[in-house]
Design a protein around this motif. Sequence first.
Motif, mmCIF file in Angstrom:
data_model
loop_
_atom_site.group_PDB
_atom_site.id
_atom_site.type_symbol
_atom_site.label_atom_id
_atom_site.label_comp_id
_atom_site.label_asym_id
_atom_site.label_seq_id
_atom_site.Cartn_x
_atom_site.Cartn_y
_atom_site.Cartn_z
ATOM 1 N N ASP A 1 0.847 -1.189 0.000
ATOM 2 C CA ASP A 1 0.000 0.000 0.000
ATOM 3 C C ASP A 1 0.881 1.238 0.000
ATOM 4 N N ASP A 2 0.391 2.302 -0.647
ATOM 5 C CA ASP A 2 1.196 3.521 -0.721
ATOM 6 C C ASP A 2 1.411 4.148 0.651
ATOM 7 N N ASP A 3 0.499 3.928 1.596
ATOM 8 C CA ASP A 3 0.672 4.485 2.938
ATOM 9 C C ASP A 3 1.911 3.924 3.630
ATOM 10 N N SER B 1 -5.511 5.300 5.177
ATOM 11 C CA SER B 1 -4.544 6.354 5.507
ATOM 12 C C SER B 1 -4.723 6.845 6.933
ATOM 13 N N ASN B 2 -5.970 7.086 7.330
ATOM 14 C CA ASN B 2 -6.221 7.545 8.696
ATOM 15 C C ASN B 2 -5.880 6.468 9.718
ATOM 16 N N GLY B 3 -6.241 5.219 9.415
ATOM 17 C CA GLY B 3 -5.895 4.128 10.316
ATOM 18 C C GLY B 3 -4.391 4.008 10.488
ATOM 19 N N ALA B 4 -3.658 4.215 9.392
ATOM 20 C CA ALA B 4 -2.200 4.111 9.449
ATOM 21 C C ALA B 4 -1.595 5.190 10.339
ATOM 22 N N THR B 5 -2.024 6.439 10.159
ATOM 23 C CA THR B 5 -1.458 7.517 10.966
ATOM 24 C C THR B 5 -1.876 7.387 12.424
#
Length: 377
Positions: free
Chosen positions: A98-100, A310-314
């Motif tokens: 994934d790009d994240d 993206s939000n889960g990653a951050t």
Amino acid sequence: MTTVGTTGTTHRPEAAPGLADRVLGGWLGRIAGNMLGKPVEQGEVWTRDRIDRYLRRAGALPLTDYLPEPPPGHDGDPPLRPEWRQCVRGRIDGSCRDDDVDYAILGLHLLETHGFGFSTEQVGDLWLLRLPYLQTFTAERAAYRNLANGLKPPLTATYDNPYQEWIGALIRADVYGWTCPGAPRRAAGLARRDAVLSHTGNGVYGAMWAAALIAAAFTAPTVRHALDTALTVVPASSRLARTVRRVVSLHDARLPWEDTLTTLAEETAGLGWIHTVPNAAVLTAGLLYGDGDFTRTIALTVRGGLDTDSNGATAGSVAGVLTGAEAIPAQWTEPLHDTVRSAVFGFDGVRISALAERTLRLAETDVLGPGLDTLPG
């Protein structure tokens, strides 16, 4: 281990995790949070209500593990993303690409190659060398195309790029926080130098805010302290800062999490599900209402919708730094098998622990480039 008492108050451990454990926690948290949100990453169709309806049908509320497989009767809901079979509980065997996560790896490689004094042009050069064009999206793809056509920053961010304030630069910011523990302004300065390759305005502020938030999490006593510190690195009048403060005020007023998100959705309506500002609202709410508990933080953040992976990653990165790797529950880390899939040339199959060790070496570096103690003008 971080525990939640009967009042819902989160207590940090008496013995704070060490730097190595926090850095590893950031990597593991980012990857786990990304994997949790990936199956429902399409905010215009996978709304907050639809995500919770899916979880109720599967008997998975409260959410305490990766998303379950589609339950019987799922035909009436939108399809999950094609990668869902590699991202749901019971099927995970290492992380999905994934790009994240790709950008965290690329940022690490950037710092190892060019040091903390890297230039925006060197960020672009590394994209062209290491990152496949078709694995870039929105603002990053526009900037990549501009780079290939010979444009230089800051034109790479502004020419034929309608995505300048979307979330792409924010998802690239973690490595600058991980390598500047306790130094949020330094982290924000590094993130800004990266972000201006592809973004402007709130797109850049989002990256600076995220990097500072992660850097502050290494030494902040609570997530609220980290959020307050991160707000100091972006213009107070920016829409990003005003939106984050709005979430904080609603949380302080003891508004329920659901009502806070409904209020912010109304106030940011029209910006789109990949814009930095509404996603910063969902992320801030997940962090505040998660209150330092890793599982609750990433679960609430993903249930908030919009750019879920993206939000889960951050959120996972911040929570992982706060708690340290040892305190992350095993259901999030064991299925990853210490392995990352990546589109960054030369990094596919790398060990998460190896990435953390390399990041730690940079974080422990005493010699920083000039001007990193203050934000560039």
